[in-house]
Design a protein around this motif. Structure first.
Motif, PDB file in Angstrom:
ATOM      1  N   ASN A  43      -1.817   8.631  -6.308  1.00 33.12           N
ATOM      2  CA  ASN A  43      -1.038   9.500  -7.194  1.00 33.12           C
ATOM      3  C   ASN A  43       0.289   8.857  -7.580  1.00 33.12           C
ATOM      4  OD1 ASN A  43      -3.055  11.486  -7.075  1.00 33.12           O
ATOM      5  ND2 ASN A  43      -2.156  12.365  -5.229  1.00 33.12           N
ATOM      6  N   GLY A  44       0.265   7.541  -7.774  1.00 35.39           N
ATOM      7  CA  GLY A  44       1.447   6.821  -8.227  1.00 35.39           C
ATOM      8  C   GLY A  44       2.478   6.509  -7.167  1.00 35.39           C
ATOM      9  N   ARG A  45       2.178   6.837  -5.919  1.00 40.55           N
ATOM     10  CA  ARG A  45       3.133   6.581  -4.832  1.00 40.55           C
ATOM     11  C   ARG A  45       2.515   5.654  -3.803  1.00 40.55           C
ATOM     12  NH1 ARG A  45       7.128  11.238  -4.233  1.00 40.55           N
ATOM     13  NH2 ARG A  45       6.883  12.258  -6.240  1.00 40.55           N
ATOM     14  N   GLY A  46       3.354   4.801  -3.213  1.00 39.27           N
ATOM     15  CA  GLY A  46       2.882   3.887  -2.186  1.00 39.27           C
ATOM     16  C   GLY A  46       2.231   4.627  -1.034  1.00 39.27           C
ATOM     17  N   ARG A  47       1.069   4.152  -0.601  1.00 40.48           N
ATOM     18  CA  ARG A  47       0.344   4.845   0.467  1.00 40.48           C
ATOM     19  C   ARG A  47      -0.115   3.897   1.567  1.00 40.48           C
ATOM     20  NH1 ARG A  47      -0.155   9.105   3.370  1.00 40.48           N
ATOM     21  NH2 ARG A  47      -2.261   9.781   3.737  1.00 40.48           N
ATOM     22  N   PHE A  48      -0.700   2.743   1.204  1.00 38.96           N
ATOM     23  CA  PHE A  48      -1.257   1.813   2.184  1.00 38.96           C
ATOM     24  C   PHE A  48      -0.899   0.382   1.820  1.00 38.96           C
ATOM     25  CE2 PHE A  48      -4.229   5.402   1.940  1.00 38.96           C
ATOM     26  CZ  PHE A  48      -4.209   5.839   3.247  1.00 38.96           C
ATOM     27  N   VAL A  49      -1.032  -0.502   2.811  1.00 35.38           N
ATOM     28  CA  VAL A  49      -0.837  -1.931   2.599  1.00 35.38           C
ATOM     29  C   VAL A  49      -2.020  -2.657   3.218  1.00 35.38           C
ATOM     30  CG1 VAL A  49       0.620  -3.938   3.090  1.00 35.38           C
ATOM     31  CG2 VAL A  49       1.668  -1.700   2.696  1.00 35.38           C
ATOM     32  N   VAL A  50      -2.587  -3.599   2.474  1.00 32.65           N
ATOM     33  CA  VAL A  50      -3.664  -4.438   2.985  1.00 32.65           C
ATOM     34  C   VAL A  50      -3.058  -5.815   3.236  1.00 32.65           C
ATOM     35  CG1 VAL A  50      -5.930  -5.444   2.537  1.00 32.65           C
ATOM     36  CG2 VAL A  50      -5.380  -3.172   1.644  1.00 32.65           C
ATOM     37  N   LEU A  51      -3.188  -6.290   4.491  1.00 30.09           N
ATOM     38  CA  LEU A  51      -2.610  -7.565   4.893  1.00 30.09           C
ATOM     39  C   LEU A  51      -3.685  -8.525   5.365  1.00 30.09           C
ATOM     40  CD1 LEU A  51       0.341  -6.457   7.205  1.00 30.09           C
ATOM     41  CD2 LEU A  51       0.548  -7.496   4.977  1.00 30.09           C
ATOM     42  N   ASP A  52      -3.443  -9.805   5.182  1.00 27.58           N
ATOM     43  CA  ASP A  52      -4.256 -10.835   5.790  1.00 27.58           C
ATOM     44  C   ASP A  52      -4.050 -10.737   7.305  1.00 27.58           C
ATOM     45  OD1 ASP A  52      -5.674 -13.615   5.412  1.00 27.58           O
ATOM     46  OD2 ASP A  52      -4.048 -13.916   6.869  1.00 27.58           O
ATOM     47  N   ILE A  53      -5.065 -11.014   8.105  1.00 22.76           N
ATOM     48  CA  ILE A  53      -4.974 -10.859   9.560  1.00 22.76           C
ATOM     49  C   ILE A  53      -3.874 -11.739  10.144  1.00 22.76           C
ATOM     50  CG2 ILE A  53      -6.744 -12.555  10.138  1.00 22.76           C
ATOM     51  CD1 ILE A  53      -6.314  -9.212  11.901  1.00 22.76           C
ATOM     52  N   GLU A  54      -3.668 -12.938   9.598  1.00 25.94           N
ATOM     53  CA  GLU A  54      -2.610 -13.821  10.098  1.00 25.94           C
ATOM     54  C   GLU A  54      -1.237 -13.181   9.893  1.00 25.94           C
ATOM     55  OE1 GLU A  54      -2.935 -17.733   8.410  1.00 25.94           O
ATOM     56  OE2 GLU A  54      -5.090 -17.788   8.800  1.00 25.94           O
ATOM     57  N   ASP A  55      -1.035 -12.580   8.742  1.00 21.39           N
ATOM     58  CA  ASP A  55       0.237 -11.899   8.472  1.00 21.39           C
ATOM     59  C   ASP A  55       0.426 -10.723   9.419  1.00 21.39           C
ATOM     60  OD1 ASP A  55       0.898 -13.618   6.397  1.00 21.39           O
ATOM     61  OD2 ASP A  55      -0.014 -12.332   4.878  1.00 21.39           O
TER      62      ASP A  55
ATOM     63  N   ILE B 170       0.306  -4.606  -6.611  1.00 21.43           N
ATOM     64  CA  ILE B 170       0.187  -3.155  -6.464  1.00 21.43           C
ATOM     65  C   ILE B 170      -1.043  -2.680  -7.224  1.00 21.43           C
ATOM     66  CG2 ILE B 170       1.314  -0.935  -6.865  1.00 21.43           C
ATOM     67  CD1 ILE B 170       3.984  -2.502  -6.875  1.00 21.43           C
ATOM     68  N   LEU B 171      -1.901  -1.959  -6.511  1.00 22.49           N
ATOM     69  CA  LEU B 171      -3.139  -1.449  -7.108  1.00 22.49           C
ATOM     70  C   LEU B 171      -3.312   0.020  -6.754  1.00 22.49           C
ATOM     71  CD1 LEU B 171      -5.537  -4.358  -6.021  1.00 22.49           C
ATOM     72  CD2 LEU B 171      -4.537  -4.023  -8.287  1.00 22.49           C
ATOM     73  N   PRO B 172      -3.987   0.783  -7.606  1.00 27.01           N
ATOM     74  CA  PRO B 172      -4.305   2.167  -7.230  1.00 27.01           C
ATOM     75  C   PRO B 172      -5.400   2.164  -6.155  1.00 27.01           C
ATOM     76  CG  PRO B 172      -5.235   1.650  -9.369  1.00 27.01           C
ATOM     77  CD  PRO B 172      -4.424   0.468  -8.969  1.00 27.01           C
ATOM     78  N   ILE B 173      -5.356   3.152  -5.292  1.00 25.35           N
ATOM     79  CA  ILE B 173      -6.324   3.231  -4.202  1.00 25.35           C
ATOM     80  C   ILE B 173      -7.761   3.360  -4.724  1.00 25.35           C
ATOM     81  CG2 ILE B 173      -6.293   5.718  -3.819  1.00 25.35           C
ATOM     82  CD1 ILE B 173      -6.103   5.012  -0.784  1.00 25.35           C
ATOM     83  N   SER B 174      -7.902   3.872  -5.939  1.00 27.77           N
ATOM     84  CA  SER B 174      -9.241   3.996  -6.525  1.00 27.77           C
ATOM     85  C   SER B 174      -9.907   2.629  -6.702  1.00 27.77           C
ATOM     86  CB  SER B 174      -9.168   4.729  -7.864  1.00 27.77           C
ATOM     87  OG  SER B 174      -8.341   4.015  -8.769  1.00 27.77           O
ATOM     88  N   ASP B 175      -9.117   1.549  -6.741  1.00 32.29           N
ATOM     89  CA  ASP B 175      -9.686   0.204  -6.844  1.00 32.29           C
ATOM     90  C   ASP B 175     -10.481  -0.190  -5.601  1.00 32.29           C
ATOM     91  OD1 ASP B 175      -8.574   0.025  -9.316  1.00 32.29           O
ATOM     92  OD2 ASP B 175      -7.372  -1.769  -8.897  1.00 32.29           O
ATOM     93  N   LEU B 176     -10.348   0.580  -4.516  1.00 33.44           N
ATOM     94  CA  LEU B 176     -11.119   0.274  -3.305  1.00 33.44           C
ATOM     95  C   LEU B 176     -12.617   0.495  -3.514  1.00 33.44           C
ATOM     96  CD1 LEU B 176      -8.946   1.557  -0.337  1.00 33.44           C
ATOM     97  CD2 LEU B 176      -9.466  -0.798  -0.965  1.00 33.44           C
ATOM     98  N   ARG B 177     -12.975   1.171  -4.577  1.00 32.76           N
ATOM     99  CA  ARG B 177     -14.404   1.301  -4.877  1.00 32.76           C
ATOM    100  C   ARG B 177     -15.022  -0.081  -5.027  1.00 32.76           C
ATOM    101  NH1 ARG B 177     -12.670   5.421  -9.055  1.00 32.76           N
ATOM    102  NH2 ARG B 177     -12.532   7.313  -7.827  1.00 32.76           N
ATOM    103  N   ASN B 178     -14.235  -1.007  -5.539  1.00 37.79           N
ATOM    104  CA  ASN B 178     -14.660  -2.396  -5.666  1.00 37.79           C
ATOM    105  C   ASN B 178     -13.769  -3.208  -4.716  1.00 37.79           C
ATOM    106  OD1 ASN B 178     -15.620  -4.873  -6.385  1.00 37.79           O
ATOM    107  ND2 ASN B 178     -15.030  -4.735  -8.533  1.00 37.79           N
ATOM    108  N   TYR B 179     -13.990  -3.027  -3.408  1.00 41.30           N
ATOM    109  CA  TYR B 179     -13.094  -3.603  -2.416  1.00 41.30           C
ATOM    110  C   TYR B 179     -13.069  -5.127  -2.433  1.00 41.30           C
ATOM    111  CZ  TYR B 179     -17.282  -4.137   0.460  1.00 41.30           C
ATOM    112  OH  TYR B 179     -18.514  -4.478   0.932  1.00 41.30           O
ATOM    113  N   ASN B 180     -14.117  -5.755  -2.941  1.00 39.79           N
ATOM    114  CA  ASN B 180     -14.100  -7.219  -3.028  1.00 39.79           C
ATOM    115  C   ASN B 180     -12.960  -7.710  -3.923  1.00 39.79           C
ATOM    116  OD1 ASN B 180     -16.218  -7.867  -1.287  1.00 39.79           O
ATOM    117  ND2 ASN B 180     -17.742  -7.479  -2.880  1.00 39.79           N
TER     118      ASN B 180
END
Length: 82
Positions: free
Chosen positions: A31-43, A4-14
């Motif tokens: 804002n401390g609530r679940g918003r998005f999920v990043v998945l591997d393409i296979e998943d 689980i990461l804050p969305i602000s970490d996308l500034r460094n998307y690598n």
């Protein structure tokens, strides 16, 4: 343990992508609530295939309940002879 990461970490998307392993999605919060999920393409593709299969199975169950698309033994034999 979920990743689980804050969305602000996308500034460094690598860094976010490094955390995204097969079978281990990265959950992004805003804002401390679940918003998005990043998945591997296979998943992602596996999830879609499973969802499609479950939808087809549900359609088949409904057809059985409603008695739709049933063939008589004679109809099956005739279809197999063709």
């Amino acid at each position: 343990m979920p990743n689980i990461l804050p969305i602000s970490d996308l500034r460094n998307y690598n860094e976010v992508l490094k955390n995204c392993q097969v079978g281990e999605p990265v959950f992004l919060t805003k804002n401390g609530r679940g918003r998005f999920v990043v998945l591997d393409i296979e998943d992602y593709e596996r999830e879609r295939a499973e969802k499609k299969l479950l939808m087809k199975l549900k359609e088949a169950e409904e057809a059985v309940k409603n008695g739709e698309n049933w063939l008589s033994l004679e109809e099956v034999k005739a279809a197999l002879e063709e």
